[in-house]
Design a protein around this motif. Structure first.
Motif, PDB file in Angstrom:
ATOM      1  N   LEU A 216      57.299  17.155 -28.654  1.00  0.00           N
ATOM      2  CA  LEU A 216      57.220  18.480 -29.252  1.00  0.00           C
ATOM      3  C   LEU A 216      58.615  19.070 -29.464  1.00  0.00           C
ATOM      4  O   LEU A 216      58.896  19.658 -30.511  1.00  0.00           O
ATOM      5  CB  LEU A 216      56.379  19.400 -28.362  1.00  0.00           C
TER       6      LEU A 216
ATOM      7  N   CYS B 288      52.242  12.917 -30.729  1.00  0.00           N
ATOM      8  CA  CYS B 288      51.949  13.285 -29.342  1.00  0.00           C
ATOM      9  C   CYS B 288      50.612  12.710 -28.884  1.00  0.00           C
ATOM     10  O   CYS B 288      49.735  12.395 -29.694  1.00  0.00           O
ATOM     11  CB  CYS B 288      51.898  14.806 -29.200  1.00  0.00           C
TER      12      CYS B 288
ATOM     13  N   THR C 131      54.037  16.985 -34.396  1.00  0.00           N
ATOM     14  CA  THR C 131      53.528  16.911 -33.025  1.00  0.00           C
ATOM     15  C   THR C 131      52.186  16.202 -32.976  1.00  0.00           C
ATOM     16  O   THR C 131      51.947  15.335 -32.124  1.00  0.00           O
ATOM     17  CB  THR C 131      53.398  18.325 -32.429  1.00  0.00           C
TER      18      THR C 131
END
Length: 357
Positions: free
Chosen positions: A239, A88, A84
């Motif tokens: 995620l 992200c 993540t």
């Protein structure tokens, strides 16, 4: 992290901003992390004799699993967080809400598992202590979301299969959000009783949320589907991808016969994640349908307890209900695969509910 790196090398890494690429990379990264480090983790757990504690009132066949390592949720959580953070946008608040519950519930699960191993029994944390800690984390997160993000936290409940129809529940929404997080966490924990039984429904449920989060940020898509328009929600796709990849990597070792169990550190944290994602996407009721396997398992426990308290008789041979089928003589792999099939069907029904007139 790569999004930040892109700002300095945008001429060479333009593809990084493309959401599907990042989602695929996130899934593959978390999968490969688990696949590579899983065997080392299992070897280490065996070396320190960190084995699953078999409950004394469980099925007798489970005593064959007493030398199976536990706490595999540690490398599930690790791979999710690494993947993540890598792919992200770290400025996205939605991502940090989910990571916070992943870490918080993971710590509670770790304490629970540690106490079981240390004292060589299946009790772990007391029921009151566990629910108190789970409740504190859940209510704290709900309060933070409500205080800082009024656009995320609202009191209209989306009704599956009925587009543009919502139900105003005011402050009952806080209680519903609490049930979504704590209830899902405990439901996944109850389901995690056979090799690979819980992780595949978790993967299916996460796939559903991945699609919803992808469509939620697009105004035209959300207007055509029974989903809310939620700005910046698409980062949850990354995620969710990392959870799916991590789950598949863990299933590599957890499939029958399991070489490792996820333990409470894995089941509580994954369940809490799914509940949090559901409230961020305003799909609390859809969570019940998509996660029907977890609901089914939880209801079987509740009915068993109520029946014994009131009638002094048991409805099932043992609860959760997967143990009922196990005692009836169904082979463990048959029970597992049939539950997977049911989870997939529930996912498809849930996706149908998104496309309504």
């Amino acid at each position: 992290m790569l999004i930040l790196f892109y700002k300095y090398f945008n001429s060479y890494l333009n593809f990084i901003t493309y959401l599907p690429y990042r989602a695929i990379l996130s899934l593959l990264t978390s999968f490969c992390i688990n696949l590579y480090f899983g065997s080392y983790f299992i070897y280490y757990m065996k070396k320190i004799q960190n084995y699953q504690i078999i409950r004394t009132n469980g099925p007798k066949t489970h005593y064959l699993k007493k030398k199976t390592p536990t706490m595999g949720g540690l490398f599930i959580i690790t791979s999710i967080i690494i993947s993540t953070i890598m792919y992200c946008d770290l400025y996205n608040i939605y991502v940090w809400y989910v990571i916070s519950i992943l870490l918080g519930y993971g710590c509670i699960g770790f304490i629970d598992d540690y106490k079981k191993i240390k004292y060589k029994n299946s009790k772990g944390l007391s029921l009151i202590s566990k629910y108190f800690l789970l409740s504190v984390f859940a209510l704290s997160l709900i309060f933070i979301i409500q205080s800082n993000n009024k656009n995320i936290f609202y009191t209209e409940l989306i009704i599956p299969f009925y587009k543009n129809k919502t139900f105003e529940i005011n402050y009952i929404y806080i209680f519903l959000s609490y049930l979504a997080i704590v209830g899902t966490s405990n439901a996944v924990n109850l389901t995690d009783g056979l090799d690979g039984l819980a992780i595949m429904p978790v993967i299916f449920l996460t796939c559903g949320f991945l699609l919803i989060s992808f469509f939620s940020e697009n105004i035209s898509s959300s207007s055509c589907l029974n989903v809310s328009y939620i700005k910046y929600s698409s980062e949850l796709v990354i995620l969710c991808s990392s959870i799916i990849g991590s789950g598949l990597g863990f299933l590599w070792f957890n499939s029958y016969p399991a070489k490792i169990f996820m333990g409470d550190v894995g089941s509580l944290s994954l369940g809490g994640c799914l509940g949090t994602i559901a409230i961020l996407l305003h799909q609390e009721l859809l969570l019940i349908i998509m996660g029907g396997i977890f609901v089914f398992e939880t209801i079987s426990v509740i009915l068993q307890i109520l029946s014994f308290k009131i009638r002094k008789k048991r409805i099932f041979k043992m609860s959760p209900i997967h143990h009922h089928y196990e005692i009836k003589g169904l082979p463990e792999p048959v029970i597992i695969v049939r539950f997977w099939i049911a989870a997939l069907i529930l996912l498809l029904i849930s996706l149908i509910s998104l496309k309504v007139r």
